[in-house]
Each structure stands twice: as structure tokens, then as C-alpha cells.
Scaffold this motif. Structure first.
Motif, mmCIF file in Angstrom:
data_model
loop_
_atom_site.group_PDB
_atom_site.id
_atom_site.type_symbol
_atom_site.label_atom_id
_atom_site.label_comp_id
_atom_site.label_asym_id
_atom_site.label_seq_id
_atom_site.Cartn_x
_atom_site.Cartn_y
_atom_site.Cartn_z
ATOM 1 N N SER A 131 48.018 20.286 -55.013
ATOM 2 C CA SER A 131 48.227 21.358 -54.034
ATOM 3 C C SER A 131 46.911 21.998 -53.586
ATOM 4 C CB SER A 131 49.150 22.430 -54.617
ATOM 5 O OG SER A 131 48.480 23.173 -55.620
ATOM 6 N N ASP A 132 45.797 21.634 -54.200
ATOM 7 C CA ASP A 132 44.502 22.181 -53.768
ATOM 8 C C ASP A 132 43.372 21.304 -54.322
ATOM 9 O OD1 ASP A 132 44.280 22.851 -56.461
ATOM 10 O OD2 ASP A 132 44.521 25.002 -56.147
ATOM 11 N N THR A 165 40.774 20.763 -47.042
ATOM 12 C CA THR A 165 40.553 22.169 -47.355
ATOM 13 C C THR A 165 39.526 22.230 -48.470
ATOM 14 O OG1 THR A 165 42.728 22.953 -46.704
ATOM 15 C CG2 THR A 165 41.572 24.258 -48.358
ATOM 16 N N SER A 166 38.542 23.113 -48.294
ATOM 17 C CA SER A 166 37.557 23.316 -49.351
ATOM 18 C C SER A 166 37.924 24.550 -50.139
ATOM 19 C CB SER A 166 36.163 23.497 -48.742
ATOM 20 O OG SER A 166 35.780 22.302 -48.097
ATOM 21 N N GLY A 167 37.796 24.440 -51.445
ATOM 22 C CA GLY A 167 38.093 25.576 -52.312
ATOM 23 C C GLY A 167 37.294 25.443 -53.597
ATOM 24 N N ILE A 238 51.209 20.743 -51.304
ATOM 25 C CA ILE A 238 50.701 21.871 -50.517
ATOM 26 C C ILE A 238 51.775 22.942 -50.333
ATOM 27 C CG2 ILE A 238 51.279 20.801 -48.292
ATOM 28 C CD1 ILE A 238 48.149 22.934 -48.945
#
Lengths: 616, 201
Positions: A131-132, A165-167, A238
Motif C-alpha cells: 500500500s506504500d 508515490t514517494s514516501g 492502495i
């Protein structure tokens, strides 16, 4: 230490930490950066394969040979690789094997939005759905462990919003111990899928998936987060993020492994909350299975099932707004006042993606538009030949389809002559067998292979025609013209992509022949560094231009309508944006009044005659 | 919303045209958020948008960020590197959000080919005003040129953003040092300062 990584970068890091030594993939948005990043790690071999099936076979072969290996591709690539995926599920492996499928809900850059979780169920292998970025990293490592524990390939299914997505990610600083080298297996009962062996293996993999379902009951990949008991949400991938965002109070069963499902855990969770719903993107993959377990997930009155998902849309990607509005409609949340943002009635000019200034594909499309013949297109930058004013593509389905679909029209006796248009990388991918079919069965398809010397659309990846590998090594280079001739095709011409006159002459000549023919337009992508060095903006001599509009019809973003009008006709004159023009000369070639200067004329005008000699 | 309060979440949508540095600007904002102690997420779309199409990037700061996407009607700030794109995506703004507009047009091929007309500035301003009373235009391309490199337009815009919202300059300066190649760091730091000054004028 935490660092900011995209899901793709995190997955590559996870693979390295898991001790993967071999990676093979085919570029495709949103998957491309996984292999590009992995290729930079020490102690690994990473490659671009000509297509996804070859990539997966290579990864399977490496895993048979005792090295941890993975293959990366976009969702539709798994269709190409499916044959390999099915046998690998049957045979199992000697060392860990992971297939990464990067799905593209909402089709930001794809022809469909198939939900590849379905493949896991079809093939009987586990599917992890991060999810990330953190989970992209962690689940990659978990996938390799699962693969070795259960002797199975594992599907790591990502989606655009996870990939890109960057995290923050907490990474490890060392690799798992690498598998001990061992002799290549001579185990025909396991690795030779003749019917007698395959029948036995089928029973084994059905048993394996049951064991995996039991594993799922206690695996930390699946987590229950108990908050308020009034609403329970079963979710994964997600969609988990939207569940937390939109329903901060709800209890959540977060499925990191979305196949096979932990039935007892799901029943227990459903029993602990007053109302349970399933929140997932695309197909009702979890919802279908949850209902089959006899769990009475909430659905609004009068909602027909299984025609569609009961609460959330089956098409397009989710976002907090879509989730909120669907939940309001289903009575799960009170309706908000400003649920629909104000929109404006202004008709804004659209900004479609277009062929770049200097694109080597433009010349052929200009001619095809002029000829008005049906054109069967393919997947790549050159699909943009469909956009106005070129309007030069009539069909586009999947990688390599152009030539086969054109052949189909020919054997169906279509009265018009068909042209197939395919890029170099796509030709290597799946175009070659299709062209062989044209030659073998002698249809009169004209194939244009647009060889821009790189895989363009995904951002310049090397391919078998470029002479360089993913890890930057010089290598052999496929020669397209001899390859095509070896198929037996007699009419083969190679021209520069910008040679409008030459392309027109060749194509017009072939229209009179009833034979297969292949034109190779060979010209570097204008965005390659080696091309950029040759950029030279052209100029319009406004005294000669009368605003005839021919140059506007090449569809180049660098050619604009000037505010200056032609005194006789009152039409806007042409103007070239020097910051965009590369000097490809297509507009200069089509100008009937010699009002656009060619490169040499531009240089000469600058008094730089010496330079013009060098260019010759 | 016109000022930033430390610890308060921030939702930013950045829009522009392929090649304008939208993604780098968004990377710098993510890095700055990290330095200010936030959880950050930054989501972008690659692929077709690289070919001269519209580009959109989402950037969120918060104590814990879940969704990577800023929903329509929920952006605190919309940074538009191209003015038509700013209007196109202005419905991402919440009703009192900030529209930071680069006063710069990149004419789409639909306009240059004569099929459509580029809206004039009044129309653009009116359009954006329907979404928010809070718009700030800046001639970032000219300022970048003065700083010495046109490609720093994106960083000029970040300088302006920092000034308008009251964001700590040092978080951006450190981000530039981490994310920008050494030989372009000075010109970017200068561009940031010039954007910062211009927004106060």
C-alpha cells in the motif's frame, strides 16, 4: 535511516536486500524504474529482455539454477508472460522467484486496467499487494521468503499510485545470506511438465495453495486494526490508504496478502464489527471471495450483485473523493454539503500529448495522412500519430498487434491496402513472429518499422537494437534490415525518418505491388543526448510565407501561428519557436514556397559557411 | 489559507507541462517537508504526460499521510508552472486555497494549429477567481533568467511559495543541496532567493 523512495525504488531495494541476484524485465509504465534501480546495486545482474515472456523465462531459469530472481513488467506484460507463469507455478523453484506486476488503474499510460490479482487465483500462487513505499520494500523481501518456504513463484502486485508515490522508507543495510551454490537440478518429475508429471504436480499446487491459506491466518502480512466496532473495512493495497483517510474511526482488516485469503481471520473480523464492507480498487476480487465465505458484507438496498461491486466503482482508480462520495451514496457517511466541487463552463484548449518537435516518426505519419490508407498502429510514442492534425492511425490494441491486425485485413480481402506501423522495441517484442506470418503467408501488408534507436515512450531504455545493455555494457546489435530479408521479404528499404520525399516515393511505389514490403525509418529519437547536440532551430522568412497552413499540418509543437497576417489572404503566417525547434526540416520540406529555411540556409544566413560545410 | 502553521498538514498540487521541472519542484517540497519533521508523500504520473501533455504532481505533508492523492476541492495550494494548466486544475483547490501562478504560457498544439484559442489573462484570472479569492501571479521565467538559468523557474516558484506561506527558508535551501546536482546548486539557491524576494514585492 529513513529516506524518501518511490514504491519502485523501494521494491528494487527490497529485492537487493532479499538477496535477489538476477532481474529481468521489459520496460512499461508504471514498472520501469524497478529494474532500472535494481541494475545499480552491487552484486546483481539486471537486464532488459525483448519481451515479458522472455524476461519471466529468464528469471525462472535463474531460480531453477539456484539464484534468487525476479521479473518486472506492467500489468499487460503479464498477459505476454502468462504461459511462463503457469508452468512456473506448476514446477516451483530452487531459489526464490518473484514476479512484479505493476497495474495501472485509470490507465494513465495503458490500453486497459486489468486487475492482475486475478492472475494469482488463476495460477494458484500467492499475491502480495503493498500500500506504500515501505511495504513495497518489505513485501518484496517477504515475497522471496514465501517463495522459498512454499516452493512457489510469488506475485508482487503494485499499482501506479504505489509505484510512483514517494514516501519515507526504513531500509535495511545488508542482504539476506545468498543461497548456497548447488548443482543444477536433474529432477524431471518436478521440472519436466509432460502430462504424466504435470498431473501429479497439479495436485501438489492445489495442496500448496491450501497451506498458503493457513499461513495467511497468522502471517503478519495481514493485520487487524481495531478501532470503532460500528464499521469494519476489509481492504488491501492502495485502497487501505483511502480507508484510513476517509474512515478514520473504522476498524480495518488490512490484507497484505490478497490471495489466498485468511477465511477464519475474515470471519472473526466480520463478527467483531456491526457492519463490514470491502474497499478495494478495480475488480471485486476480495469481495467475491468474502461473499463466497458466507460473510454478509454490507451492500445498499436494491444493489444487484454480482453485476457490479456493491459500494465502490469497478472502473478507474480510487481517491479519497471517490471513496467518500461512494460511501455517502451507500449511506455509510452523512452527505457533505460541498461534495461536488464547483466546475467551470469555460472551454479550455486541451493539451494532448503530441509527438515532440524533431520526432523521427513525424515524417512517415505526414505521408500516411496524405495517402489516406488504413494504418494499423502499435504501442509506443508513435501511437501519438493518431492525434490531430496527423490523424494517421486507425487501430491500436497491444504490443505487436499492428502487423497481425493488418495481415488480418489483407486475408479478409479488405479492398484498401494496409500499412502496419511499429517501433523498433515493439518489433523485437512481438512484431517479429507477426512479420514472419506476413512473409510466410504472403499477404501484401506494408510494414513501417520506426527505428528510433531506443525504447522511447518509457523514457529511453536500451533494447536489442541499441548495442548497449541495461547495465551499460556494449553488446551485439540486431540489424533489422537483414533480419527482415532473412524472412524472405524482397521489398525492404531503409530511409532516414525525416526524409519525407523519400518515404512518400517508396510507399507510393509499393502501393502498386501486391507483395509484402517493409520500410525501416531509421533516425535517433530527438531527445537522445546525441541528437540534442545537433539541434538547430529553423527560421521562417515571413516575406515568403503566405499562411498556406501546410506546415501547420505536420503537427509540430514548434510551429505556431504568428500574429502577423498575410496581406493578400489575411491568414496568419507561420512562426517557429526557436526554443522548441530541433531543425528536423520536415516543415521546410513540405513548404511549397521555400519560406522555411533548411539547416544549411540557416547557418549560411548566420554567415557561418564553415559550419555548413562540416554538416555536409 | 495564507500562512503556514508549524505541524499543520499541507496539501499541494503542482501542475505544468512536461519538461518544466514540475517533478523536481515536488521532490524539493517533499524533502523540505521531511526536514520540517513531517511524514510526506509525493505522487506523480509518468508516461504519456512526458510528451508535451499536462503534468500533475501531488504533495502532502502531515503527521501521518495516508492517501498519496490530494482529492479535488482539497488542495491548500495549487502551484501552476503554466497559466492555462493552473486554471485547468484550479478545481483541486479548496475554496480559500492559494493559487500560485507562473505568468507564463506554453501554447498547446491545439492552439498553434488554430483549432482552439488560448484564453487571455483576464479570462484566466476570472476562472481561477471562481475557485479561490486567493491568487498570486509571478513572472518566474523572467526571474529565473535574471538568476542565470531559465530552468530554475520551478525553484523561483518555491521561493515565492515560501515567502507567501511563511515557510522556513532553510528547509528549502537544505533540500536544494540534497536534491540538485552540485554544479547547479548555486544558481538554484539564487533563484530561490529571487523568488522569495519577488513574492514580497
Amino acid at each position: 535511516m529513513k529516506r524518501i523512495l518511490s514504491g519502485n525504488e523501494a521494491a528494487a531495494r527490497g529485492a537487493w536486500e532479499a538477496g535477489a541476484e538476477i532481474g529481468s524485465g521489459y520496460p512499461g509504465t508504471p514498472s520501469t524504474e524497478i529494474m532500472e534501480t535494481f541494475a545499480l546495486y552491487p552484486g546483481v545482474y539486471a537486464e532488459w529482455a525483448p519481451n515479458e515472456k522472455v524476461a519471466l523465462d529468464a528469471a525462472i531459469g535463474a531460480a531453477y539454477a539456484g539464484k534468487r530472481a525476479f521479473a518486472t513488467m506492467k500489468h499487460v506484460g503479464v498477459n505476454v508472460a502468462a504461459d511462463a507463469l503457469f508452468y512456473a507455478a506448476m514446477t516451483g523453484v530452487e531459489a526464490g522467484l518473484v514476479l512484479v506486476s505493476a497495474d495501472d488503474p485509470s490507465m494513465h499510460s495503458s490500453q486497459n486496467e486489468q486487475d492482475n490479482r486475478q492472475f494469482a487465483k488463476f495460477v494458484r500462487i500467492p499475491c502480495l499487494d503493498p500500500s506504500d513505499s515501505q511495504e513495497s520494500h518489505d513485501f518484496m523481501t517477504a515475497a522471496f521468503k514465501l517463495s522459498e518456504q512454499f516452493d512457489t513463484p510469488v506475485l508482487l502486485r503494485m499499482t501506479t499510485r504505489v509505484c510512483h508515490t514517494s514516501g519515507l522508507v526504513e531500509v535495511g543495510d545488508q542482504r539476506l545470506p545468498l543461497p548456497e551454490p548447488k548443482k543444477y537440478p536433474r529432477n524431471t518429475a518436478k521440472y519436466v511438465m509432460v502430462p504424466a508429471n504435470a498431473r501429479k504436480r497439479h495436485g501438489i499446487i492445489e495442496h500448496r495453495i491450501q497451506e498458503l491459506a493457513e499461513f495467511a491466518e497468522t502471517s503478519p502480512l495481514n493485520q487487524i486494526e481495531m478501532h470503532s466496532p460500528s464499521l469494519g473495512i476489509i481492504t488491501g493495497g492502495i485502497a487501505y490508504q483511502y480507508a484510513r483517510e476517509v474512515f478514520p474511526e473504522a476498524s480495518i482488516l488490512k490484507l497484505g496478502m490478497v490471495y489466498p485469503l485468511p477465511a477464519e481471520m475474515i470471519r472473526r473480523f466480520a463478527g467483531a464489527v456491526e457492519r463490514v464492507i470491502v474497499l478495494e480498487e478495480l475488480d471485486p476480487f476480495i469481495e467475491d471471495q468474502v461473499r463466497l465465505m458466507g460473510v454478509d458484507a454490507y451492500r445498499p438496498e436494491g444493489k444487484y450483485y454480482p453485476g457490479t461491486k456493491s459500494i465502490f466503482p469497478v472502473t478507474g482508480e480510487l481517491d479519497p473523493r471517490v471513496v467518500r462520495l461512494s460511501a455517502e451514496k451507500a449511506g455509510l457517511l452523512p452527505a457533505t454539503e460541498h461534495s461536488e466541487p464547483e466546475s467551470f463552463d469555460l472551454e479550455l484548449p486541451v493539451r494532448p500529448p503530441v509527438l515532440c518537435p524533431g520526432c523521427p516518426h513525424r515524417g512517415a505519419f505526414y505521408v500516411l495522412h496524405k495517402l489516406g490508407v488504413p494504418v494499423n498502429g502499435d504501442i509506443g510514442c508513435y501511437t501519438l500519430g493518431v492525434t490531430p492534425p496527423l490523424n494517421a492511425i486507425d487501430t491500436c490494441g497491444c504490443m505487436g498487434a499492428s502487423i497481425g491486425v493488418a495481415h488480418g485485413a489483407a486475408i479478409a480481402g479488405d479492398k484498401e491496402r494496409h500499412v502496419a506501423v511499429i517501433g523498433d522495441s515493439t518489433f523485437f517484442h512481438t512484431g517479429i513472429p507477426a512479420l514472419m506470418n506476413v512473409a510466410y503467408n504472403r499477404s501484401n501488408v506494408i510494414t513501417i518499422i520506426m527505428d528510433n534507436r531506443i525504447t522511447g515512450m518509457t523514457g529511453h531504455q536500451e533494447n536489442p537494437g541499441t548495442g548497449r545493455t541495461l547495465q551499460g555494457k556494449e553488446t551485439l546489435e540486431v540489424q533489422i534490415e537483414p533480419l527482415v530479408r532473412a524472412m524472405g521479404i524482397q521489398n525492404v528499404v531503409t530511409l532516414e525518418g525525416h526524409d519525407v520525399e523519400g518515404i512518400e516515393k517508396v510507399l507510393k511505389g509499393w502501393m502498386k505491388l501486391d507483395e509484402p514490403a517493409v520500410l525501416i525509418t531509421r533516425e535517433e529519437c530527438a531527445l537522445l543526448p546525441s541528437s540534442r547536440g545537433r539541434w538547430l532551430p529553423l527560421e521562417v522568412i515571413s516575406e515568403k510565407c503566405n499562411g498556406c497552413t501546410l506546415c501547420f499540418r505536420v503537427g509540430c509543437p514548434a510551429i505556431m501561428k504568428s500574429e502577423q497576417l498575410d496581406p493578400k489572404y489575411g491568414r496568419p503566417l507561420a512562426l517557429i519557436d526557436a526554443s522548441l525547434c530541433t531543425g528536423c526540416e520536415i516543415c521546410a520540406q513540405v513548404c511549397p514556397r521555400d519560406a522555411i529555411l533548411f539547416r544549411e540556409q540557416v547557418l549560411a544566413r548566420k554567415g557561418d559557411i564553415e559550419n555548413s560545410e562540416v554538416l555536409k | 489559507m495564507t500562512t503556514w502553521v508549524s505541524g499543520q498538514p499541507l496539501n499541494v498540487v503542482l501542475v505544468g507541462v512536461g519538461g518544466q521541472g514540475t517533478i523536481l519542484a515536488s521532490d524539493l517540497l517533499a524533502e523540505a517537508g521531511l526536514r520540517l519533521g513531517y511524514d510526506v508523500k509525493q505522487a506523480e504520473i509518468h508516461g504519456m504526460s512526458q510528451r508535451g501533455g499536462s503534468v500533475i504532481s501531488n504533495l502532502r505533508w502531515g503527521s501521518r499521510v495516508f492517501s498519496p492523492i490530494v482529492a479535488r476541492g482539497c488542495a491548500d495550494v495549487l502551484i501552476g508552472f503554466e497559466k492555462l494548466e493552473t486554471l485547468r486544475f484550479s478545481d483541486y483547490l479548496r475554496h480559500d486555497g492559494l493559487a500560485l501562478v507562473n505568468d507564463y504560457a506554453i501554447v498547446p498544439v491545439t492552439v498553434s494549429s488554430g483549432a482552439a484559442t488560448y484564453p487571455d489573462d483576464n479570462l484566466l484570472r476570472e476562472g481561477i477567481a471562481r475557485m479561490t479569492p486567493n491568487q498570486h501571479w509571478i513572472r518566474a521565467v523572467e526571474i529565473a533568467e535574471q538568476a542565470g538559468n531559465l530552468r530554475t523557474t520551478n525553484v523561483v516558484m518555491l521561493g515565492a511559495l515560501a515567502r507567501i506561506l511563511g515557510l522556513p527558508k532553510v528547509a528549502f535551501q537544505e533540500s536544494i543541496k540534497v536534491r540538485v546536482p552540485l554544479k547547479y546548486q548555486d544558481v538554484n539557491l539564487l533563484a530561490f532567493d529571487k523568488g522569495f524576494e519577488a513574492a514580497g514585492a
